[in-house]
Design a protein around this motif. Structure first.
Motif, PDB file in Angstrom:
ATOM      1  N   THR A   1       0.824  -1.216   0.000  1.00 16.32           N
ATOM      2  CA  THR A   1       0.000   0.000   0.000  1.00 16.32           C
ATOM      3  C   THR A   1       0.851   1.257   0.000  1.00 16.32           C
ATOM      4  OG1 THR A   1      -0.152  -0.145   2.419  1.00 16.32           O
ATOM      5  CG2 THR A   1      -1.942  -1.130   1.122  1.00 16.32           C
ATOM      6  N   ASP A   2       2.094   1.163   0.509  1.00 18.30           N
ATOM      7  CA  ASP A   2       2.971   2.339   0.501  1.00 18.30           C
ATOM      8  C   ASP A   2       3.621   2.566  -0.855  1.00 18.30           C
ATOM      9  OD1 ASP A   2       4.877   0.345   0.391  1.00 18.30           O
ATOM     10  OD2 ASP A   2       5.916   0.904   2.242  1.00 18.30           O
ATOM     11  N   GLY A   3       3.374   1.688  -1.822  1.00 24.37           N
ATOM     12  CA  GLY A   3       3.935   1.828  -3.171  1.00 24.37           C
ATOM     13  C   GLY A   3       5.155   0.984  -3.429  1.00 24.37           C
TER      14      GLY A   3
ATOM     15  N   TYR B   1      14.313  -1.071  -2.280  1.00 22.37           N
ATOM     16  CA  TYR B   1      14.515  -0.014  -3.265  1.00 22.37           C
ATOM     17  C   TYR B   1      14.676  -0.577  -4.678  1.00 22.37           C
ATOM     18  CZ  TYR B   1      15.949   4.604  -4.910  1.00 22.37           C
ATOM     19  OH  TYR B   1      15.997   5.812  -5.553  1.00 22.37           O
ATOM     20  N   GLU B   2      15.528  -1.604  -4.834  1.00 18.19           N
ATOM     21  CA  GLU B   2      15.798  -2.124  -6.173  1.00 18.19           C
ATOM     22  C   GLU B   2      14.570  -2.802  -6.772  1.00 18.19           C
ATOM     23  OE1 GLU B   2      19.511  -4.238  -6.723  1.00 18.19           O
ATOM     24  OE2 GLU B   2      20.363  -3.248  -4.980  1.00 18.19           O
TER      25      GLU B   2
ATOM     26  N   SER C   1       3.019   2.700 -11.156  1.00 21.65           N
ATOM     27  CA  SER C   1       4.363   3.268 -11.302  1.00 21.65           C
ATOM     28  C   SER C   1       4.493   4.568 -10.521  1.00 21.65           C
ATOM     29  CB  SER C   1       4.684   3.492 -12.784  1.00 21.65           C
ATOM     30  OG  SER C   1       3.801   4.419 -13.373  1.00 21.65           O
ATOM     31  N   ASP C   2       3.440   5.379 -10.483  1.00 23.00           N
ATOM     32  CA  ASP C   2       3.493   6.629  -9.720  1.00 23.00           C
ATOM     33  C   ASP C   2       3.697   6.363  -8.232  1.00 23.00           C
ATOM     34  OD1 ASP C   2       3.158   8.111 -12.003  1.00 23.00           O
ATOM     35  OD2 ASP C   2       1.030   8.528 -11.684  1.00 23.00           O
ATOM     36  N   ARG C   3       2.992   5.365  -7.705  1.00 32.02           N
ATOM     37  CA  ARG C   3       3.139   5.035  -6.284  1.00 32.02           C
ATOM     38  C   ARG C   3       4.547   4.521  -5.997  1.00 32.02           C
ATOM     39  NH1 ARG C   3      -1.833   2.471  -7.066  1.00 32.02           N
ATOM     40  NH2 ARG C   3      -0.853   0.409  -6.785  1.00 32.02           N
TER      41      ARG C   3
ATOM     42  N   MET D   1      10.030   5.701  -3.772  1.00 32.63           N
ATOM     43  CA  MET D   1      11.472   5.803  -3.984  1.00 32.63           C
ATOM     44  C   MET D   1      11.985   7.193  -3.642  1.00 32.63           C
ATOM     45  SD  MET D   1      11.758   3.735  -7.600  1.00 32.63           S
ATOM     46  CE  MET D   1      13.425   4.326  -7.903  1.00 32.63           C
ATOM     47  N   GLU D   2      11.222   8.225  -3.980  1.00 34.00           N
ATOM     48  CA  GLU D   2      11.638   9.598  -3.717  1.00 34.00           C
ATOM     49  C   GLU D   2      11.746   9.894  -2.237  1.00 34.00           C
ATOM     50  OE1 GLU D   2      12.014  12.444  -6.628  1.00 34.00           O
ATOM     51  OE2 GLU D   2      13.020  10.490  -6.516  1.00 34.00           O
ATOM     52  N   GLN D   3      11.068   9.108  -1.427  1.00 34.79           N
ATOM     53  CA  GLN D   3      11.114   9.314   0.028  1.00 34.79           C
ATOM     54  C   GLN D   3      12.296   8.587   0.685  1.00 34.79           C
ATOM     55  OE1 GLN D   3       7.318   8.055   1.557  1.00 34.79           O
ATOM     56  NE2 GLN D   3       6.169   9.408   0.182  1.00 34.79           N
ATOM     57  N   GLN D   4      13.001   7.780  -0.102  1.00 39.09           N
ATOM     58  CA  GLN D   4      14.106   6.992   0.443  1.00 39.09           C
ATOM     59  C   GLN D   4      15.447   7.637   0.102  1.00 39.09           C
ATOM     60  OE1 GLN D   4      12.685   4.470   2.204  1.00 39.09           O
ATOM     61  NE2 GLN D   4      10.790   5.266   1.279  1.00 39.09           N
TER      62      GLN D   4
END
Length: 483
Positions: free
Chosen positions: A250-252, A258-259, A290-292, A297-300
């Motif tokens: 649910t968090d995407g 990450y990979e 893909s957006d999720r 990824m942007e938050q990591q």
């Protein structure tokens, strides 16, 4: 399939005046730069795994009487078969044919025997042997390319006995190609980080094969039965996509990794670009997935080389399909910093394929730089294969041969070469048993054998095989026409 109905022959007949040009290849790969033991051998002649493993164990130093066990099971055992290596998946009538002999005590001549009537159809010389630098095995080679009549044969020598039976056909490659298409799903889908990456890259290779050699794939479908429509690639890709989306949290993310999330993000974008134009709901579903993934990824943190490569792959797919300055900056900054060796990592190489296939907004100088590096690496791979006297592949593991074939096929598609096509063909034969251990990894029907060396097989293996074989078949047509 008989000769008259083989894929290659059929395409010659139907498309004699239609040449598959480099237009597609340029638009996909360069135009962005320019524009901006055997199944009962008496029946089939093929090997079952258990029998073959036992034979190999016996040959390489173990004392158990596996031969007696096989005989008790009703399986005919060729004498010292593991010392005479042939392409068990089969040879093509008008192509080169090689046999490899293991060990130093092998004699000086060999005979090709017609299995049906036991007649000798050819006698050849065994070349002076030497130690294979890559495997350490002492090997010798023989050539029997003069044998072109279709049938079932085996190789025999006075000292080391005979090989497994093999077929000589006119359409063996076409049969294997159709088999690979049919058996695309015959690999495990593992619910793990590695499983997600393997499946995603396999889908990338499959879609690339469809884009590059779609006409050949469509031609192959005529050999599918009516009840095999679910085996066609579009249906398979939709199935794989559904399986991947089931792994998204649910968090995407996928498993919070990450990979895996980057691989998923990139392939969802590619799927949307290929199928979304035909179905709005599919486009929306893949875009949201893909957006999720990208948002997660942007938050990591992205502070390791592995994460940077993974982010590059996702960004390159987004850049190709949904242009933005953000994706362009991430993609091109990574490529300039990387500077070289663009084919040595999966995330990087598949990302490079996506970047150079963008139709516009690419950096011409960067594309030129990338393609030069890929061509240079391909030349190195080609030189390794040319210096490989025994197998013509330059590699000695299943995966390394497949990944090497991916690079060679990519460059070969853009700038077709007889030499590169031969390396792809050598790799297919390597998989069929013409390798340093004489082990058949994939049979003539495109089915992987259950072996320790193939235990890690996954969708990427099948995707690369599909691309490599389609590229080889197309070029064999062109070679016959033009060279």
């Amino acid at each position: 399939m008989n000769r008259g109905k083989g894929i290659v022959v059929t395409m010659k007949e139907r498309n004699r005046n239609r040449v598959i040009s480099l237009t597609v290849a340029i638009s996909l790969a360069v135009s962005g730069c320019g524009n901006s033991v055997q199944s009962k051998m008496e029946q089939t002649g093929e090997n079952t795994q258990s029998g073959q493993d036992m034979i190999r164990q016996s040959i390489f130093g173990r004392k158990e009487d596996f031969g007696a066990l096989l005989v008790n099971q009703g399986i005919e055992l060729p004498v010292s078969s593991a010392k005479v290596f042939v392409n068990q998946a089969g040879y093509i009538s008008d192509r080169d044919k090689k046999v490899i002999f293991w060990g130093k005590q092998i004699g000086s001549t060999f005979r090709v025997i017609n299995r049906k009537d036991k007649s000798v159809v050819y006698t050849g010389q065994i070349e002076t042997g030497k130690s294979d630098a890559l495997s350490g095995n002492y090997l010798s080679a023989g050539d029997f390319s003069e044998v072109t009549e279709t049938g079932t044969y085996y190789i025999e020598t006075d000292i080391v006995g005979q090989s497994y039976p093999f077929h000589i056909t006119q359409d063996g490659y076409e049969n294997m190609f159709v088999g690979i298409l049919r058996n695309m799903r015959d690999v495990p889908l593992t619910e793990s980080v590695q499983g997600v990456c393997d499946t995603s890259f396999g889908m990338h290779a499959i879609m690339y094969a469809m884009q590059c050699n779609g006409a050949l794939i469509e031609e192959a479908y005529q050999y599918f039965d009516e009840n095999e429509k679910d085996s066609q690639l579009v249906t398979q890709l939709l199935y794989f996509a559904s399986w991947l989306m089931e792994q998204q949290r649910t968090d995407g993310s996928l498993y919070g990794d990450y990979e895996a999330t980057a691989a998923f993000c990139g392939i969802m974008v590619m799927l949307r670009d290929m199928f979304g134009r035909y179905e709005v709901s599919v486009s929306k579903e893949y875009q949201e997935a893909s957006d999720r993934a990208w948002a997660w990824m942007e938050q990591q943190d992205c502070n390791t080389d592995a994460r940077k490569s993974a982010r590059f792959y996702a960004a390159s797919q987004l850049f190709r399909a949904v242009y933005s300055d953000e994706y362009k900056e991430i993609t091109e900054a990574f490529l300039w910093e990387k500077n070289a060796n663009y084919s040595t990592e999966r995330f990087v190489f598949y990302g490079v394929i996506a970047y150079v296939s963008a139709s516009e907004n690419t950096d011409r100088d960067l594309c030129t730089h990338i393609m030069k590096d890929l061509v240079d690496q391909n030349e190195l791979a080609g030189n390794e294969a040319q210096n490989d006297d025994f197998f013509g592949t330059g590699k000695r593991t299943v995966y390394n041969n497949l990944y090497n074939m991916l690079l060679i096929s990519f460059i070969n598609y853009i700038t077709p070469s007889k030499e590169y096509t031969e390396i792809i063909e050598n790799t297919i034969q390597y998989m069929g048993g013409l390798n340093e251990n004489g082990v058949c990894y994939i049979d003539g029907g495109g089915v992987w054998k259950e072996l320790s060396e193939t235990a890690d097989r996954n969708l990427e293996w099948n995707g690369i095989l599909l691309f490599g074989m389609s590229d080889m078949l197309k070029n064999l047509i062109d070679i016959e026409k033009n060279w």
